[in-house]
Design a protein around this motif. Structure first.
Motif, PDB file in Angstrom:
ATOM      1  N   ASP A  20      52.909 151.285  46.576  1.00 23.25           N
ATOM      2  CA  ASP A  20      53.320 150.518  47.753  1.00 23.25           C
ATOM      3  C   ASP A  20      54.010 149.224  47.341  1.00 23.25           C
ATOM      4  O   ASP A  20      55.023 148.841  47.937  1.00 23.25           O
ATOM      5  CB  ASP A  20      52.105 150.221  48.641  1.00 23.25           C
ATOM      6  CG  ASP A  20      52.504 149.581  49.958  1.00 23.25           C
ATOM      7  OD1 ASP A  20      53.453 150.065  50.612  1.00 23.25           O
ATOM      8  OD2 ASP A  20      51.860 148.582  50.338  1.00 23.25           O
ATOM      9  N   ASP A  23      57.413 149.860  46.663  1.00 18.97           N
ATOM     10  CA  ASP A  23      58.098 150.545  47.769  1.00 18.97           C
ATOM     11  C   ASP A  23      58.527 151.955  47.366  1.00 18.97           C
ATOM     12  O   ASP A  23      59.600 152.429  47.752  1.00 18.97           O
ATOM     13  CB  ASP A  23      59.307 149.753  48.263  1.00 18.97           C
ATOM     14  CG  ASP A  23      58.918 148.486  48.998  1.00 18.97           C
ATOM     15  OD1 ASP A  23      57.886 148.494  49.697  1.00 18.97           O
ATOM     16  OD2 ASP A  23      59.637 147.478  48.862  1.00 18.97           O
ATOM     17  N   VAL A  25      58.081 155.335  48.106  1.00 17.50           N
ATOM     18  CA  VAL A  25      57.583 156.240  49.140  1.00 17.50           C
ATOM     19  C   VAL A  25      57.309 157.631  48.570  1.00 17.50           C
ATOM     20  O   VAL A  25      56.328 158.280  48.949  1.00 17.50           O
ATOM     21  CB  VAL A  25      58.574 156.307  50.324  1.00 17.50           C
ATOM     22  CG1 VAL A  25      58.140 157.323  51.357  1.00 17.50           C
ATOM     23  CG2 VAL A  25      58.728 154.936  50.962  1.00 17.50           C
ATOM     24  N   HIS A  82      49.609 149.248  56.106  1.00 16.27           N
ATOM     25  CA  HIS A  82      50.386 150.486  56.284  1.00 16.27           C
ATOM     26  C   HIS A  82      51.219 150.762  55.033  1.00 16.27           C
ATOM     27  O   HIS A  82      51.988 149.911  54.593  1.00 16.27           O
ATOM     28  CB  HIS A  82      51.255 150.392  57.535  1.00 16.27           C
ATOM     29  CG  HIS A  82      50.444 150.513  58.775  1.00 16.27           C
ATOM     30  ND1 HIS A  82      50.507 151.593  59.606  1.00 16.27           N
ATOM     31  CD2 HIS A  82      49.488 149.704  59.298  1.00 16.27           C
ATOM     32  CE1 HIS A  82      49.643 151.452  60.597  1.00 16.27           C
ATOM     33  NE2 HIS A  82      49.015 150.302  60.427  1.00 16.27           N
ATOM     34  N   HIS A  84      53.201 153.633  54.698  1.00 14.87           N
ATOM     35  CA  HIS A  84      54.307 154.567  54.937  1.00 14.87           C
ATOM     36  C   HIS A  84      54.952 154.255  56.282  1.00 14.87           C
ATOM     37  O   HIS A  84      54.267 153.835  57.214  1.00 14.87           O
ATOM     38  CB  HIS A  84      53.786 156.006  54.919  1.00 14.87           C
ATOM     39  CG  HIS A  84      54.783 156.997  54.453  1.00 14.87           C
ATOM     40  ND1 HIS A  84      55.858 157.391  55.210  1.00 14.87           N
ATOM     41  CD2 HIS A  84      54.874 157.681  53.287  1.00 14.87           C
ATOM     42  CE1 HIS A  84      56.566 158.275  54.539  1.00 14.87           C
ATOM     43  NE2 HIS A  84      55.996 158.461  53.368  1.00 14.87           N
ATOM     44  N   ASP A  85      56.253 154.486  56.387  1.00 19.02           N
ATOM     45  CA  ASP A  85      56.965 154.244  57.644  1.00 19.02           C
ATOM     46  C   ASP A  85      57.117 155.499  58.497  1.00 19.02           C
ATOM     47  O   ASP A  85      57.365 155.404  59.696  1.00 19.02           O
ATOM     48  CB  ASP A  85      58.363 153.669  57.371  1.00 19.02           C
ATOM     49  CG  ASP A  85      58.309 152.255  56.817  1.00 19.02           C
ATOM     50  OD1 ASP A  85      57.333 151.530  57.106  1.00 19.02           O
ATOM     51  OD2 ASP A  85      59.241 151.879  56.067  1.00 19.02           O
ATOM     52  N   ASP A  86      56.988 156.689  57.902  1.00 17.80           N
ATOM     53  CA  ASP A  86      57.244 157.928  58.624  1.00 17.80           C
ATOM     54  C   ASP A  86      56.001 158.547  59.254  1.00 17.80           C
ATOM     55  O   ASP A  86      56.107 159.426  60.097  1.00 17.80           O
ATOM     56  CB  ASP A  86      57.902 158.952  57.702  1.00 17.80           C
ATOM     57  CG  ASP A  86      59.289 158.504  57.261  1.00 17.80           C
ATOM     58  OD1 ASP A  86      59.926 157.718  57.987  1.00 17.80           O
ATOM     59  OD2 ASP A  86      59.722 158.939  56.178  1.00 17.80           O
ATOM     60  N   TYR A  88      51.356 157.747  59.663  1.00 18.91           N
ATOM     61  CA  TYR A  88      50.278 156.795  59.410  1.00 18.91           C
ATOM     62  C   TYR A  88      49.631 157.076  58.060  1.00 18.91           C
ATOM     63  O   TYR A  88      49.145 158.177  57.803  1.00 18.91           O
ATOM     64  CB  TYR A  88      49.203 156.862  60.497  1.00 18.91           C
ATOM     65  CG  TYR A  88      49.668 156.373  61.843  1.00 18.91           C
ATOM     66  CD1 TYR A  88      50.050 155.049  62.027  1.00 18.91           C
ATOM     67  CD2 TYR A  88      49.717 157.228  62.931  1.00 18.91           C
ATOM     68  CE1 TYR A  88      50.476 154.597  63.259  1.00 18.91           C
ATOM     69  CE2 TYR A  88      50.126 156.788  64.177  1.00 18.91           C
ATOM     70  CZ  TYR A  88      50.511 155.461  64.334  1.00 18.91           C
ATOM     71  OH  TYR A  88      50.932 155.016  65.552  1.00 18.91           O
TER      72      TYR A  88
END
Length: 162
Positions: A20, A23, A25, A82, A84-86, A88
């Protein structure tokens, strides 16, 4: 979306937080996939099916806003870090897990029912009836027990819903 909590090991925690911080992903996806596929500690995992939605709403302000509600109840589902953006992928550190476990222990059925009945969000897909509450309460009790076990084990928690 189906929800699941894992009380992750210190090694898994370090790897997820490092990914994280970078970044990365793809690394987060891979780590979460490995956790989900190879989990071998049934007492340190809890599935909440779709009830996580109503549980979060009932513990906070009736919405799915991750920043809603107050500590220490808000991090129980969506109020943590959080990853991840895509979808939860929400992290709660071991110290916070202890606070969440204690706060969840103090939630009583009548208070949860009042909060559940106050959900007034057209985006909520549940029925908001007695059967829906029983489903929510039953899963909440499982989450509460899970957090107690995770706190006793000194583990951080990751919640995922996809």
């Amino acid at each position: 979306m189906l929800g699941v909590h894992f009380a992750i090991t210190a090694e898994q925690e370090r790897a997820l937080l490092a990914a994280d911080d970078r970044d990365d992903v793809d690394a987060i996806d891979e780590l979460l996939g490995d956790i989900e596929e190879s989990w071998s500690e049934p007492d340190l995992k809890v599935d909440t099916d779709k009830a996580w939605d109503a549980i979060h709403r009932s513990l906070t302000d009736g919405t799915l806003d991750p920043s809603s509600g107050q500590y220490p109840l808000a991090p129980a589902i969506l109020g943590g870090r959080h990853l991840h953006d895509d979808y939860y992928a929400v992290y709660v550190g071991a110290e916070q897990v202890r606070d969440v476990a204690k706060a969840l222990h103090e939630v009583i059925r009548a208070g949860m029912r009042s909060a559940f009945d106050a959900i007034d969000d057209e985006e909520y897909a549940g029925a908001l009836d007695d059967e829906d509450f029983e489903y929510t309460w039953s899963n909440f009790v499982d989450v509460r027990s899970f957090y107690h076990r995770a706190a006793a084990a000194g583990r951080a928690v990751i919640f995922t819903a996809q």
